[in-house]
Design a protein around this motif. Sequence first.
Motif, PDB file in Angstrom:
ATOM      1  N   VAL A 282      13.408  54.643  89.590  1.00 22.38           N
ATOM      2  CA  VAL A 282      14.781  54.203  89.314  1.00 22.38           C
ATOM      3  C   VAL A 282      15.273  54.765  87.981  1.00 22.38           C
ATOM      4  O   VAL A 282      16.415  55.227  87.864  1.00 22.38           O
ATOM      5  CB  VAL A 282      14.874  52.664  89.314  1.00 22.38           C
ATOM      6  CG1 VAL A 282      16.275  52.212  88.949  1.00 22.38           C
ATOM      7  CG2 VAL A 282      14.480  52.113  90.685  1.00 22.38           C
ATOM      8  N   VAL A 283      14.408  54.732  86.973  1.00 24.13           N
ATOM      9  CA  VAL A 283      14.772  55.274  85.666  1.00 24.13           C
ATOM     10  C   VAL A 283      15.098  56.764  85.775  1.00 24.13           C
ATOM     11  O   VAL A 283      16.073  57.255  85.191  1.00 24.13           O
ATOM     12  CB  VAL A 283      13.639  55.039  84.640  1.00 24.13           C
ATOM     13  CG1 VAL A 283      13.843  55.901  83.400  1.00 24.13           C
ATOM     14  CG2 VAL A 283      13.592  53.565  84.240  1.00 24.13           C
ATOM     15  N   ASN A 284      14.298  57.492  86.534  1.00 21.84           N
ATOM     16  CA  ASN A 284      14.552  58.927  86.699  1.00 21.84           C
ATOM     17  C   ASN A 284      15.853  59.178  87.455  1.00 21.84           C
ATOM     18  O   ASN A 284      16.609  60.109  87.123  1.00 21.84           O
ATOM     19  CB  ASN A 284      13.385  59.583  87.432  1.00 21.84           C
ATOM     20  CG  ASN A 284      12.173  59.763  86.536  1.00 21.84           C
ATOM     21  OD1 ASN A 284      12.253  59.594  85.321  1.00 21.84           O
ATOM     22  ND2 ASN A 284      11.041  60.096  87.123  1.00 21.84           N
ATOM     23  N   LEU A 285      16.146  58.370  88.474  1.00 22.39           N
ATOM     24  CA  LEU A 285      17.409  58.518  89.191  1.00 22.39           C
ATOM     25  C   LEU A 285      18.593  58.282  88.261  1.00 22.39           C
ATOM     26  O   LEU A 285      19.561  59.057  88.249  1.00 22.39           O
ATOM     27  CB  LEU A 285      17.461  57.528  90.357  1.00 22.39           C
ATOM     28  CG  LEU A 285      16.816  57.954  91.671  1.00 22.39           C
ATOM     29  CD1 LEU A 285      16.831  56.796  92.664  1.00 22.39           C
ATOM     30  CD2 LEU A 285      17.514  59.164  92.275  1.00 22.39           C
ATOM     31  N   LEU A 286      18.525  57.212  87.485  1.00 26.37           N
ATOM     32  CA  LEU A 286      19.603  56.924  86.548  1.00 26.37           C
ATOM     33  C   LEU A 286      19.735  58.028  85.502  1.00 26.37           C
ATOM     34  O   LEU A 286      20.846  58.426  85.132  1.00 26.37           O
ATOM     35  CB  LEU A 286      19.341  55.586  85.862  1.00 26.37           C
ATOM     36  CG  LEU A 286      19.464  54.338  86.736  1.00 26.37           C
ATOM     37  CD1 LEU A 286      18.956  53.104  85.994  1.00 26.37           C
ATOM     38  CD2 LEU A 286      20.906  54.121  87.180  1.00 26.37           C
ATOM     39  N   SER A 287      18.600  58.534  85.016  1.00 25.15           N
ATOM     40  CA  SER A 287      18.630  59.572  83.990  1.00 25.15           C
ATOM     41  C   SER A 287      19.263  60.850  84.513  1.00 25.15           C
ATOM     42  O   SER A 287      20.065  61.486  83.821  1.00 25.15           O
ATOM     43  CB  SER A 287      17.204  59.858  83.495  1.00 25.15           C
ATOM     44  OG  SER A 287      16.613  58.713  82.931  1.00 25.15           O
ATOM     45  N   ILE A 288      18.908  61.237  85.742  1.00 29.15           N
ATOM     46  CA  ILE A 288      19.475  62.450  86.328  1.00 29.15           C
ATOM     47  C   ILE A 288      20.982  62.310  86.479  1.00 29.15           C
ATOM     48  O   ILE A 288      21.752  63.213  86.114  1.00 29.15           O
ATOM     49  CB  ILE A 288      18.808  62.745  87.691  1.00 29.15           C
ATOM     50  CG1 ILE A 288      17.347  63.170  87.483  1.00 29.15           C
ATOM     51  CG2 ILE A 288      19.578  63.832  88.446  1.00 29.15           C
ATOM     52  CD1 ILE A 288      16.564  63.281  88.777  1.00 29.15           C
ATOM     53  N   ASN A 289      21.432  61.176  87.013  1.00 30.71           N
ATOM     54  CA  ASN A 289      22.868  60.974  87.209  1.00 30.71           C
ATOM     55  C   ASN A 289      23.617  60.881  85.892  1.00 30.71           C
ATOM     56  O   ASN A 289      24.713  61.449  85.751  1.00 30.71           O
ATOM     57  CB  ASN A 289      23.099  59.711  88.044  1.00 30.71           C
ATOM     58  CG  ASN A 289      22.829  59.910  89.522  1.00 30.71           C
ATOM     59  OD1 ASN A 289      23.683  60.343  90.277  1.00 30.71           O
ATOM     60  ND2 ASN A 289      21.612  59.605  89.940  1.00 30.71           N
ATOM     61  N   GLY A 328      24.199  53.949  81.761  1.00 28.47           N
ATOM     62  CA  GLY A 328      23.574  53.784  80.452  1.00 28.47           C
ATOM     63  C   GLY A 328      22.974  52.408  80.257  1.00 28.47           C
ATOM     64  O   GLY A 328      21.844  52.277  79.757  1.00 28.47           O
ATOM     65  N   LEU A 329      23.700  51.357  80.662  1.00 30.04           N
ATOM     66  CA  LEU A 329      23.187  49.995  80.507  1.00 30.04           C
ATOM     67  C   LEU A 329      21.952  49.762  81.373  1.00 30.04           C
ATOM     68  O   LEU A 329      20.948  49.191  80.912  1.00 30.04           O
ATOM     69  CB  LEU A 329      24.279  48.981  80.868  1.00 30.04           C
ATOM     70  CG  LEU A 329      25.432  48.837  79.866  1.00 30.04           C
ATOM     71  CD1 LEU A 329      26.464  47.860  80.398  1.00 30.04           C
ATOM     72  CD2 LEU A 329      24.907  48.368  78.514  1.00 30.04           C
ATOM     73  N   ALA A 330      22.025  50.185  82.633  1.00 26.31           N
ATOM     74  CA  ALA A 330      20.871  50.018  83.519  1.00 26.31           C
ATOM     75  C   ALA A 330      19.662  50.783  82.992  1.00 26.31           C
ATOM     76  O   ALA A 330      18.524  50.290  83.029  1.00 26.31           O
ATOM     77  CB  ALA A 330      21.228  50.491  84.933  1.00 26.31           C
ATOM     78  N   LEU A 331      19.919  51.983  82.480  1.00 30.00           N
ATOM     79  CA  LEU A 331      18.824  52.785  81.937  1.00 30.00           C
ATOM     80  C   LEU A 331      18.225  52.133  80.696  1.00 30.00           C
ATOM     81  O   LEU A 331      16.998  52.118  80.521  1.00 30.00           O
ATOM     82  CB  LEU A 331      19.344  54.186  81.605  1.00 30.00           C
ATOM     83  CG  LEU A 331      18.307  55.236  81.190  1.00 30.00           C
ATOM     84  CD1 LEU A 331      17.282  55.426  82.291  1.00 30.00           C
ATOM     85  CD2 LEU A 331      19.001  56.560  80.879  1.00 30.00           C
ATOM     86  N   ALA A 332      19.072  51.563  79.851  1.00 30.50           N
ATOM     87  CA  ALA A 332      18.575  50.907  78.642  1.00 30.50           C
ATOM     88  C   ALA A 332      17.698  49.706  78.998  1.00 30.50           C
ATOM     89  O   ALA A 332      16.651  49.478  78.383  1.00 30.50           O
ATOM     90  CB  ALA A 332      19.745  50.475  77.766  1.00 30.50           C
TER      91      ALA A 332
END
Length: 450
Positions: A282-289, A328-332
């Motif tokens: 999930v972190v990688n998906l958010l980071s890519i987007n 950004g919030l979800a990734l944080a």
Amino acid sequence: MRYLEITVPRDRRRAVLAVLDDEGIEYVIADEATASTIEDAAVVRFPLPTRAVEPVLDRLADAGLDDARVVVIDAQTVVSQEFDELRDQYSRGGTRGERTSRQVLRTKADAFTPAISIYLVMLLISAVVATAGLLSDSPAVVVGSMVIAPLLGPALAASVGIVTDDAELRSRGFRYQTIGVAVVIVASIAIATLARLGGFEPSGVDIVVVAELEERVSPNVLSLAVALGAGVAGILSLTRGFSEAIVGVMIAAALIPPAAAVGITTAWGMYGAALGAFVLVVVNLLSINLAALVTLWVAGYRPQTPGPGLFEVSPTRKRTATYAVLFGLALAILTAPLVGITLLEFQTTQLTSTADEAVTEVLEDPQYDELEAESVEVVLDDEYPIRSVDRVVVTVRGLDPGPQPDLADRLYERVAAETQESVVLKLQYTVGEERGEPDEDVFFRTVRSG
């Protein structure tokens, strides 16, 4: 370079030609019968530098070109002095970068997203190969699974859809990413379950260690670098013409092995480890987007909303900002466990160094002349994904080692004095000059300090 063919109504021909003349663009115009809804149409053809496509189309939109059909074709060579001057005009101080227009960008993002049937089949194959590669501890096989994974288009389509205000492309990008991850996880669970039932699991051995899954089920913050880099590189491959195949492998590297790790650890009943791997996915998906969205914004792409004209642009930034904030919030939030794991790794490294120094210092005592340090290891518990220090294992070697008076006490006191925290210390002996089996006398000691 691009070659444009635009079909325009005859009554707007003068306005269109005025824009082209003002830009210094060479063109050819012809009256042609068409089967379109545009009656009495004219066709204008002209070459453009890649950088000029977007601003020229925007100027044509301002001139009222709201019902035109536009075809944009790649051009290999244009031999013309006027074209060279036009290219210099759009080179921005001599830098002739190939910035793709948002119209072409949307088309390319769509082209890299395959049909759902092909997408699912290729992902199933990739999941099988990745699972087999992880279980057999074969990096080459795992890399092969990344090469065949068709993830470039879906990983970037959502961000391109956001900045170009293409709701269908945005929705398809998010949908494909979600389906893709789910397919890989489910397929990996099935393959790993078959492997376990087939007796692949070594008796009494941790599958996470055997299959080298540890870095994926207990990831640190450095894992973000791969996904963030993949997102940036993916957008650059679309906008600047870099190799899409290589970037596609990079994106797959951030998604396929962790997703396969979720399936393997789930099949083995290691649900904490599966949670750690899933968080990484999930972190990688958010980071890519997020990286793709920010890169598009920095590159000058802006959202557009549908209007009465084909190219009418309304720079509404609210939607892009909303998605960026959500990502950004979800990734944080999800990065917090990764920070904890990273701090634990620092702690483990420091504790290993401290224990090693303590063992060396204690064994310098003359009464331990026949002993030498064999190894110092900090062992973590099995509480994935956020683990903690379980014990420090100190192994000493000698020709005829045996229980040494107060050695265990001196070692744990020395380690405790340095760490100022609770430590479980295990002391064991090996026999002979070469490393042998541990002696039957193994000593355990728990330190409570601080």
